[in-house]
Design an enzyme around this catalytic site. Structure first.
Site, PDB file in Angstrom:
ATOM      1  N   LYS A 316      14.281  -4.751  -3.080  1.00 59.32           N
ATOM      2  CA  LYS A 316      13.711  -4.342  -4.369  1.00 59.32           C
ATOM      3  C   LYS A 316      14.359  -3.055  -4.888  1.00 59.32           C
ATOM      4  O   LYS A 316      14.649  -2.944  -6.075  1.00 59.32           O
ATOM      5  CB  LYS A 316      12.205  -4.191  -4.250  1.00 59.32           C
ATOM      6  CG  LYS A 316      11.502  -5.543  -4.181  1.00 59.32           C
ATOM      7  CD  LYS A 316      10.004  -5.402  -4.242  1.00 59.32           C
ATOM      8  CE  LYS A 316       9.348  -6.772  -4.197  1.00 59.32           C
ATOM      9  NZ  LYS A 316       7.904  -6.718  -4.226  1.00 59.32           N
ATOM     10  N   ASP A 364       5.164  -8.020 -10.506  1.00 55.61           N
ATOM     11  CA  ASP A 364       4.062  -7.736  -9.574  1.00 55.61           C
ATOM     12  C   ASP A 364       2.901  -7.062 -10.322  1.00 55.61           C
ATOM     13  O   ASP A 364       1.729  -7.305 -10.026  1.00 55.61           O
ATOM     14  CB  ASP A 364       4.532  -6.795  -8.452  1.00 55.61           C
ATOM     15  CG  ASP A 364       5.325  -7.537  -7.389  1.00 55.61           C
ATOM     16  OD1 ASP A 364       5.199  -8.774  -7.297  1.00 55.61           O
ATOM     17  OD2 ASP A 364       6.081  -6.873  -6.642  1.00 55.61           O
ATOM     18  N   THR A 417       2.730   7.169   5.371  1.00 53.79           N
ATOM     19  CA  THR A 417       3.644   8.295   5.143  1.00 53.79           C
ATOM     20  C   THR A 417       3.085   9.102   3.976  1.00 53.79           C
ATOM     21  O   THR A 417       3.131   8.672   2.820  1.00 53.79           O
ATOM     22  CB  THR A 417       5.061   7.777   4.815  1.00 53.79           C
ATOM     23  OG1 THR A 417       5.451   6.866   5.840  1.00 53.79           O
ATOM     24  CG2 THR A 417       6.067   8.910   4.702  1.00 53.79           C
ATOM     25  N   GLN A 507       2.446 -13.649 -10.248  1.00 56.10           N
ATOM     26  CA  GLN A 507       3.754 -12.980 -10.439  1.00 56.10           C
ATOM     27  C   GLN A 507       4.872 -14.023 -10.529  1.00 56.10           C
ATOM     28  O   GLN A 507       5.829 -13.859 -11.274  1.00 56.10           O
ATOM     29  CB  GLN A 507       4.018 -11.900  -9.381  1.00 56.10           C
ATOM     30  CG  GLN A 507       4.121 -12.347  -7.932  1.00 56.10           C
ATOM     31  CD  GLN A 507       5.452 -12.973  -7.571  1.00 56.10           C
ATOM     32  OE1 GLN A 507       6.459 -12.621  -8.162  1.00 56.10           O
ATOM     33  NE2 GLN A 507       5.453 -13.907  -6.633  1.00 56.10           N
TER      34      GLN A 507
HETATM   35  P1  NAP Z   1       7.204  -1.940   0.937  1.00 55.22           P
HETATM   36  O1  NAP Z   1       7.746  -1.341  -0.293  1.00 55.22           O
HETATM   37  O2  NAP Z   1       8.073  -2.079   2.130  1.00 55.22           O
HETATM   38  O3  NAP Z   1       5.916  -1.096   1.367  1.00 55.22           O
HETATM   39  C1  NAP Z   1       5.252  -1.337   2.572  1.00 55.22           C
HETATM   40  C2  NAP Z   1       3.975  -0.522   2.606  1.00 55.22           C
HETATM   41  O4  NAP Z   1       3.263  -0.888   3.787  1.00 55.22           O
HETATM   42  C3  NAP Z   1       4.241   0.974   2.706  1.00 55.22           C
HETATM   43  O5  NAP Z   1       3.226   1.650   2.036  1.00 55.22           O
HETATM   44  C4  NAP Z   1       4.165   1.216   4.209  1.00 55.22           C
HETATM   45  O6  NAP Z   1       3.813   2.538   4.549  1.00 55.22           O
HETATM   46  C5  NAP Z   1       3.031   0.287   4.570  1.00 55.22           C
HETATM   47  N1  NAP Z   1       3.038  -0.065   5.976  1.00 55.22           N
HETATM   48  C6  NAP Z   1       3.932  -0.846   6.595  1.00 55.22           C
HETATM   49  N2  NAP Z   1       3.600  -0.970   7.896  1.00 55.22           N
HETATM   50  C7  NAP Z   1       2.468  -0.247   8.069  1.00 55.22           C
HETATM   51  C8  NAP Z   1       1.634   0.000   9.185  1.00 55.22           C
HETATM   52  N3  NAP Z   1       1.897  -0.510  10.385  1.00 55.22           N
HETATM   53  N4  NAP Z   1       0.551   0.773   9.013  1.00 55.22           N
HETATM   54  C9  NAP Z   1       0.274   1.294   7.810  1.00 55.22           C
HETATM   55  N5  NAP Z   1       1.016   1.099   6.710  1.00 55.22           N
HETATM   56  C10 NAP Z   1       2.104   0.325   6.844  1.00 55.22           C
HETATM   57  O7  NAP Z   1       6.633  -3.396   0.663  1.00 55.22           O
HETATM   58  P2  NAP Z   1       5.918  -3.930  -0.678  1.00 55.22           P
HETATM   59  O8  NAP Z   1       6.890  -4.659  -1.495  1.00 55.22           O
HETATM   60  O9  NAP Z   1       5.121  -2.852  -1.279  1.00 55.22           O
HETATM   61  O10 NAP Z   1       4.961  -5.028  -0.049  1.00 55.22           O
HETATM   62  C11 NAP Z   1       3.850  -4.646   0.736  1.00 55.22           C
HETATM   63  C12 NAP Z   1       2.988  -5.842   0.965  1.00 55.22           C
HETATM   64  O11 NAP Z   1       2.447  -6.268  -0.264  1.00 55.22           O
HETATM   65  C13 NAP Z   1       3.774  -7.036   1.493  1.00 55.22           C
HETATM   66  O12 NAP Z   1       3.694  -7.101   2.860  1.00 55.22           O
HETATM   67  C14 NAP Z   1       3.154  -8.231   0.836  1.00 55.22           C
HETATM   68  O13 NAP Z   1       2.294  -8.875   1.743  1.00 55.22           O
HETATM   69  C15 NAP Z   1       2.359  -7.655  -0.298  1.00 55.22           C
HETATM   70  N6  NAP Z   1       2.885  -8.161  -1.567  1.00 55.22           N
HETATM   71  C16 NAP Z   1       2.264  -9.232  -2.098  1.00 55.22           C
HETATM   72  C17 NAP Z   1       2.685  -9.754  -3.274  1.00 55.22           C
HETATM   73  C18 NAP Z   1       1.980 -10.928  -3.843  1.00 55.22           C
HETATM   74  O14 NAP Z   1       2.475 -11.505  -4.798  1.00 55.22           O
HETATM   75  N7  NAP Z   1       0.813 -11.289  -3.324  1.00 55.22           N
HETATM   76  C19 NAP Z   1       3.765  -9.188  -3.965  1.00 55.22           C
HETATM   77  C20 NAP Z   1       4.397  -8.085  -3.398  1.00 55.22           C
HETATM   78  C21 NAP Z   1       3.944  -7.588  -2.196  1.00 55.22           C
HETATM   79  P3  NAP Z   1       4.958   3.650   4.737  1.00 55.22           P
HETATM   80  O15 NAP Z   1       5.265   4.171   3.375  1.00 55.22           O
HETATM   81  O16 NAP Z   1       4.345   4.639   5.640  1.00 55.22           O
HETATM   82  O17 NAP Z   1       6.143   2.968   5.361  1.00 55.22           O
END
Ligand code: NAP
Length: 538
Positions: A316, A364, A417, A507
């Protein structure tokens, strides 16, 4: 020569009986060609092979006989003279229409040229040979630089079909394979395929570029080469029969990407609305350079008709960086959020694609807000003053915090974080609190935007159960599984819940509408993804 591209199922049974059963199954599944992979037979019994050949005669389409040596990825590792005389026996039976022999074996062996050449009438002055010869070259380690010369070298021999299959170490290797396919298929029947996950586009798009055939396994687990998709996937998921020269190409760029639900939902939507498009998984290595090389590679090949991509983890940020460097346009919303998940490519007039317009969008935001409002049964205005605890500050978190703040919500961000939570809070006028304090929130709504609880870590939850005691509405953006541990515990505490499927569907629907300018068949898209998630044998 360009004709209808065949869909060929390689039969990989270890006995003649299994292969004969495969003939019936391949015909029932809609294959128009089968390949008898004789090297998969665990033993050679002439009466059994004869029965198999009788069954092959009843196959409604063409039959290819292949007896592949180990050096070219097959299983045969005994004497060469025996292999060729068995292949000759199969050819002379009259049950097969094509014989595939390795170019190298053909080149070095007068015995091969004499026997197989005779069986395939390569020197006979006839337009209707009894059998035709496929000469093939394989590289299981990588994709050589000069694919054109591989094909022209083969074509110097009296082959009816020239075939190359090489491992794609990157998806750009697969784009180069399409270059070679286009050039060669314009002048001779050609099979040019990339093996491995990154090569999938060469398999599914073979018909768009006039290949002689593509392969699809009878079932998952019965592949004759890495990266083959199954017959059912080719027909139903990728809509093989609907792909033609003008079909527009879309896909999801990610790594890993094999388990993405996006191909199922978007191909179904294309089919439902009669849109001439196909949507593929594009496995692109995580680095920015790999992302840029793939998108650049598509842009300079306007004939590929790549019009758009969903962009997912870990790309992304790469999407915005790419547009920054290339000078494409980023919609104001995506720029404000600092995250984009949708790529659009508008073709220009130039043959080299240099005047194509590349742009990025964020769907999103709309997906999440539409899902939340539908789940709460209210309008955006009704959210004003509602307090929301947002867990996570990644791409999804950024979109949701922006959306909630646009509606006037009081937002508190909890992120593992802390710095990222602070920065996001400052940007959008929210509050940031230490992640450990999330359980003490007193919000009306809790939104999980972390990946915690996502398959395969389904026993994890981002919010300890005590944090649900105040009965907030809980929205989990994670959609696999449909009911995460967070949602199950929320339900058990009497909270209202909204699952991530709704956001995912909305989305994707927004992407569909942007790409096709047609209303998305949202109900169908929801059914497809729900059924797929439910049936997944995780
Ligand atoms: P991203 O940019 O990689 O962000 C991941 C987030 O998860 C960060 O805030 C990270 O915290 C946190 N995280 C990861 N592992 C963790 C842990 N063990 N404990 C606590 N926090 C943790 O990913 P993203 O694109 O935002 O996506 C995140 C999630 O949203 C995805 O896994 C997905 O399931 C969901 N999502 C869903 C849709 C949908 O259409 N339903 C669309 C997009 C995303 P840090 O900053 O500390 O690393």
């Amino acid at each position: 020569m360009v004709g209808m591209t065949r869909l060929c199922v390689p039969l990989t049974g270890s006995t003649c009986e299994q292969m004969a059963a495969g003939l019936t199954a391949a015909a029932a599944g809609g294959a128009d060609t089968v390949e008898l992979r004789l090297d998969f037979l665990q033993e050679w019994s002439e009466p059994a092979v004869r029965r198999l050949l009788e069954a092959a005669e009843a196959f409604p389409g063409d039959v290819i006989a292949t007896y592949r040596i180990a050096a070219e990825g097959g299983h045969y590792d005994e004497g060469e003279a025996q292999r060729i005389s068995r292949l000759e026996f199969v050819g002379l039976s009259g049950a097969v229409d094509y014989i595939d022999v390795e170019y190298e074996a053909w080149r070095v062996s007068a015995n091969v040229r004499q026997k197989i050449g005779l069986v395939c009438d390569v020197n006979a002055d006839t337009d209707r040979p009894r059998r035709r010869l496929i000469l093939s070259k394989h590289d299981f380690t990588g994709t050589p630089i000069d694919l054109d010369s591989m094909l022209t070298t083969i074509a110097r021999e009296p082959a009816h079909v020239a075939k190359i299959a090489c491992k794609a170490n990157t998806i750009v290797d697969a784009l180069r394979m399409l270059d070679a396919l286009r050039t060669s298929a314009a002048v001779r029947p050609t099979i040019a395929l990339s093996m491995g996950e990154a090569g999938l586009l060469t398999r599914v798009l073979a018909g768009k570029f006039g290949a002689f055939l593509t392969f699809a396994s009878l079932e998952a687990g019965q592949e004759s080469a890495p990266g083959q998709v199954s017959l059912a996937e080719m027909k139903q998921l990728y809509r093989w029969d609907a792909i033609g020269p003008a079909t527009q190409v879309y896909g999801v760029i990610g790594c890993p990407v094999a388990h993405s639900m996006s191909p199922a939902i978007l191909n179904a939507a294309f089919g439902e609305t009669g849109f001439d498009g196909v949507y593929l998984p594009f496995r692109v290595e995580p680095e920015y350079a790999a992302f840029a090389a793939f998108v650049d590679g598509c842009v300079v090949r306007p004939w590929l008709h790549l019009r758009g991509c969903s962009v997912t983890i870990p790309h992304k940020q790469n999407l915005l960086a790419y547009l920054e460097k290339r000078g494409g346009c980023v919609e104001p919303l995506a720029r404000r959020i600092g995250a984009a998940n949708t790529l659009c490519i508008e073709p220009g007039q130039q043959e080299d694609g240099t005047d194509a317009v590349v742009s990025a969008y964020n769907t999103d935001y709309r997906g999440a807000m539409d899902a939340l409002l539908a789940g709460m049964g209210c309008r955006a205005e009704d959210l004003s003053g509602v307090s929301v605890a947002v867990l996570g500050a990644g791409g999804a978190g950024r979109a949701i915090v922006a959306g909630l703040r646009d509606c006037g919500c009081a937002v508190t961000i909890y992120n593992r974080t802390r710095d990222k939570a602070d920065a996001l809070a400052v940007e959008f006028g929210a509050e940031a609190r230490p992640f450990e304090e999330r359980v003490r929130h007193n919000a009306d709504v809790v939104v999980n935007c972390t990946s915690t609880g996502m398959w395969p870590n389904v026993d994890d939850t981002p919010m300890p159960a005590e944090g649900l005691a105040s009965r907030p509405l809980v929205f989990d953006t994670v959609y696999n599984p449909i009911e995460t541990r967070l949602l199950r515990e929320a339900r058990e505490h009497g909270c209202r819940t909204v699952d991530g499927v709704e956001m995912f569907v909305r989305q994707a629907a927004a992407q569909f509408e942007r790409w096709t300018s047609r209303p998305a068949p949202v109900a169908l898209m929801r059914d497809v993804v729900t059924a797929k998630l439910r049936s997944a044998q995780h």
